[in-house]
Design a protein around this motif. Structure first.
Motif, short mmCIF file in Angstrom:
data_model
loop_
_atom_site.label_atom_id
_atom_site.label_comp_id
_atom_site.label_asym_id
_atom_site.label_seq_id
_atom_site.Cartn_x
_atom_site.Cartn_y
_atom_site.Cartn_z
N ASP A 67 0.24 5.80 2.31
CA ASP A 67 0.18 4.82 3.40
C ASP A 67 1.59 4.63 3.95
O ASP A 67 2.56 5.01 3.29
N ASP A 68 1.70 4.05 5.15
CA ASP A 68 3.05 3.81 5.67
C ASP A 68 3.72 2.64 4.96
O ASP A 68 4.87 2.73 4.55
N ILE A 69 2.98 1.53 4.81
CA ILE A 69 3.55 0.30 4.24
C ILE A 69 2.70 -0.19 3.08
O ILE A 69 1.48 -0.17 3.16
N ILE A 70 3.34 -0.65 2.02
CA ILE A 70 2.63 -1.49 1.04
C ILE A 70 3.28 -2.86 1.15
O ILE A 70 4.49 -2.99 0.93
N ALA A 71 2.49 -3.86 1.51
CA ALA A 71 3.05 -5.21 1.64
C ALA A 71 2.57 -6.07 0.46
O ALA A 71 3.23 -6.12 -0.58
N THR A 72 1.39 -6.69 0.57
CA THR A 72 0.88 -7.49 -0.55
C THR A 72 0.32 -6.59 -1.66
O THR A 72 0.14 -7.04 -2.78
N GLY A 73 0.03 -5.35 -1.32
CA GLY A 73 -0.56 -4.42 -2.30
C GLY A 73 -2.09 -4.46 -2.26
O GLY A 73 -2.75 -3.64 -2.90
N GLY A 74 -2.65 -5.43 -1.49
CA GLY A 74 -4.10 -5.58 -1.44
C GLY A 74 -4.82 -4.29 -1.05
O GLY A 74 -5.80 -3.89 -1.70
N THR A 75 -4.32 -3.61 -0.03
CA THR A 75 -4.98 -2.39 0.46
C THR A 75 -5.00 -1.31 -0.62
O THR A 75 -6.04 -0.72 -0.93
N LYS A 77 -11.50 1.12 5.72
CA LYS A 77 -11.00 -0.21 5.33
C LYS A 77 -11.36 -1.27 6.37
O LYS A 77 -11.25 -1.03 7.56
N HIS A 84 4.87 2.01 12.26
CA HIS A 84 3.45 1.67 12.07
C HIS A 84 2.58 2.17 13.22
O HIS A 84 1.49 2.70 13.00
N ARG A 129 -10.19 -5.25 7.10
CA ARG A 129 -9.31 -6.34 6.65
C ARG A 129 -10.05 -7.67 6.73
O ARG A 129 -10.63 -8.01 7.77
N ARG A 177 4.19 -4.12 13.02
CA ARG A 177 2.75 -4.41 12.94
C ARG A 177 2.30 -5.44 13.99
O ARG A 177 1.12 -5.70 14.13
N SER A 203 -5.01 -11.69 5.38
CA SER A 203 -3.74 -10.97 5.21
C SER A 203 -3.57 -10.38 3.80
O SER A 203 -2.75 -9.49 3.59
N ASP A 232 -7.07 4.08 5.18
CA ASP A 232 -7.80 3.81 6.42
C ASP A 232 -7.56 4.95 7.41
O ASP A 232 -6.70 5.81 7.20
C1 R5P Z 1 -1.97 -1.35 7.76
O1 R5P Z 1 -2.55 -0.86 8.72
C2 R5P Z 1 -0.87 -0.64 7.04
O2 R5P Z 1 -0.93 0.74 7.24
C3 R5P Z 1 -0.92 -0.95 5.56
O3 R5P Z 1 -2.14 -0.44 5.03
C4 R5P Z 1 -0.86 -2.42 5.31
O4 R5P Z 1 0.22 -2.97 5.99
C5 R5P Z 1 -0.73 -2.71 3.84
O5 R5P Z 1 -0.71 -4.09 3.65
P1 R5P Z 1 -1.09 -4.72 2.27
O6 R5P Z 1 -0.29 -4.05 1.20
O7 R5P Z 1 -0.70 -6.18 2.42
O8 R5P Z 1 -2.57 -4.57 2.08
#
Ligand code: R5P
Length: 312
Positions: A237-245, A211, A151, A213, A118, A216, A188
Motif C-alpha cells: 500500500d502507499d500509506i499505513i496510517a492507523t493500520g486498520g486497512t 475495501k 496518494h 471505509r 489524501r 477513519s 483496494d
Molecule cells: C487509502 O486509500 C490509502 O491508500 C491507505 O490504504 C490508507 O491511508 C491506510 O490508512 P489506515 O492505515 O488508517 O487504514
C-alpha cells in the motif's frame, strides 16, 4: 592493419559513449531538511553528491530558524523535505527561501512524503482542497518537484513547473525477493498499480482486494476469490496510517488460508501508536525511508535518482 586500427578507435568511441551514458554525472548539492535526514543521506550516496551543511533549530515558541552554511552559488540544488507534520511545511518554505538567496542554477524540491495528499478533493461543501493549497505554495520557490508514491498522482497536474512522481515499489519488490513471495495483493483497487509494479519486479501474480471505509479507523474488506491457500502473500500500500486497512486485509487473507503475510508500504505514518499494534499482529511489516521509523528497511533514493537525472 588499417582495419585493426579503425576497429580500435571505434571500440574506444563506443566505450566513451557508453561511459557517458552510464556515468552521466550531474553536479549538484543536496540540502536535507530535518524531516528527511536519512533519505537525504541515502540520496547523496546514490547520486555521489555532497550534502550541504544546514543549521536548523526551533525557537522557544516553536518558530523555525534556518541557515545554510554551505555556499550554494552556481550549483544545481536538490532540497529534500517532507510536508509532514505541519511544522515541517514551514521549514520547507524557509529552506527554499534560504536556498534562493544564493545565485543557484536550479532548485528541485523532493517531497518524499507529501502530507495532505489524501485531501485532494472536496468531500463536503466548504472544505479546502488541501493538497492543491500546498502545491500552489511549494512551486513559488522551486523549478521542479519530485514526489514519491503520491496518494493521487493527479495532484501533480496542479503544478505549473515540471513535476514527477516516482514509486518505491520496484525497490520494495527487490527487497521482498528474499521472502519467496507467491502473490502480491493491494488492499483496494486504488493501490492496484502498486501491487502490479511490485509483482513485476518479483515476477509473480498480483491482485487487489475490495475495501470499504467505515470510518477513519475501520474498514471492511470483502472476501475475494484470490487463490491464496498455502501461499506466501505480500500486501502493498502507499500509506499505513492507523493500520486498520492492512490488519483487516491481512486477517482476511489468513482466513482464506494463506501461509504468511508480509506487509510493505512506502509511507509508514503509523498514527496513534499503530506501529506496535502492527508489529504484534503481522508476520512482518516494512516501509521506506520517506518517513523514518523502525520499519524503514528500503530506500526510495534509487528511484528519486532516475527522476533527478531527467530533470537536471
Ligand atoms: C487509502 O486509500 C490509502 O491508500 C491507505 O490504504 C490508507 O491511508 C491506510 O490508512 P489506515 O492505515 O488508517 O487504514
Amino acid at each position: 592493419m588499417i582495419n585493426d586500427d579503425n576497429s580500435t578507435i571505434s571500440n574506444w568511441l563506443d566505450l566513451l559513449l557508453y561511459s557517458t551514458i552510464r556515468c552521466r554525472c550531474v553536479d549538484m548539492l543536496i540540502v536535507g531538511g530535518s524531516a528527511s535526514k536519512t533519505i537525504s543521506q541515502n540520496l547523496s550516496k546514490v547520486m555521489n553528491a555532497n550534502l550541504a551543511e544546514v543549521n536548523s533549530k526551533r525557537f522557544p515558541d516553536d518558530e523555525c530558524y534556518i541557515r545554510i552554511m554551505t555556499d550554494l552559488t552556481g550549483e544545481d540544488i536538490v532540497l529534500v523535505q517532507n510536508t509532514y507534520p505541519d511544522l515541517n511545511i514551514i521549514e520547507l518554505f524557509l529552506l527554499q527561501d534560504a536556498i534562493k538567496e544564493y545565485d543557484i542554477k536550479k532548485l528541485v524540491t523532493v517531497i518524499p512524503y507529501f502530507g495532505y495528499g489524501r485531501q485532494d478533493k472536496k468531500f463536503n461543501e466548504g472544505e479546502s482542497i488541501s493538497a492543491r493549497a500546498l502545491v500552489k505554495r511549494i512551486q513559488v520557490q522551486s523549478d521542479a518537484v519530485i514526489t514519491v508514491d503520491l496518494h493521487e498522482t493527479s495532484i501533480l497536474d496542479w503544478f505549473d513547473i515540471p513535476a514527477r512522481n516516482v514509486s518505491a515499489m520496484p525497490e520494495i519488490g527487490r527487497y521482498l525477493r528474499q521472502f519467496n513471495i507467491d502473490i502480491v495483493v493491494s488492499p483496494d483497487k486504488g493501490a492496484a498499480e502498486l501491487a502490479e509494479l511490485t509483482a513485476k519486479t518479483l515476477e509473480c501474480p498480483w491482485d487487489y482486494l475490495d475495501k470499504t471505509r467505515i470510518d477513519s479507523e475501520t474498514v471492511k474488506i470483502a472476501p475475494k476469490s484470490i487463490p491464496v491457500e498455502g501461499k506466501r502473500v505480500a500486501i502493498v500500500d502507499d500509506i499505513i496510517a492507523t493500520g486498520g486497512t492492512i490488519i483487516t486485509a491481512s486477517n482476511q487473507l489468513k482466513e482464506q488460508g494463506c501461509d504468511s503475510v508480509i506487509v510493505a508500504c512506502t509511507h509508514g505514518l503509523y498514527t496513534g501508536g499503530a506501529i506496535n499494534k502492527l508489529i504484534n499482529s503481522l508476520d512482518k511489516v516494512i516501509s521506506t525511508d520517506s518517513l523514518e521509523t523502525k520499519t524503514s528497511e528500503v530506500s526510495s533514493a534509487p528511484e528519486i535518482k532516475s527522476a533527478l537525472l531527467e530533470l537536471l
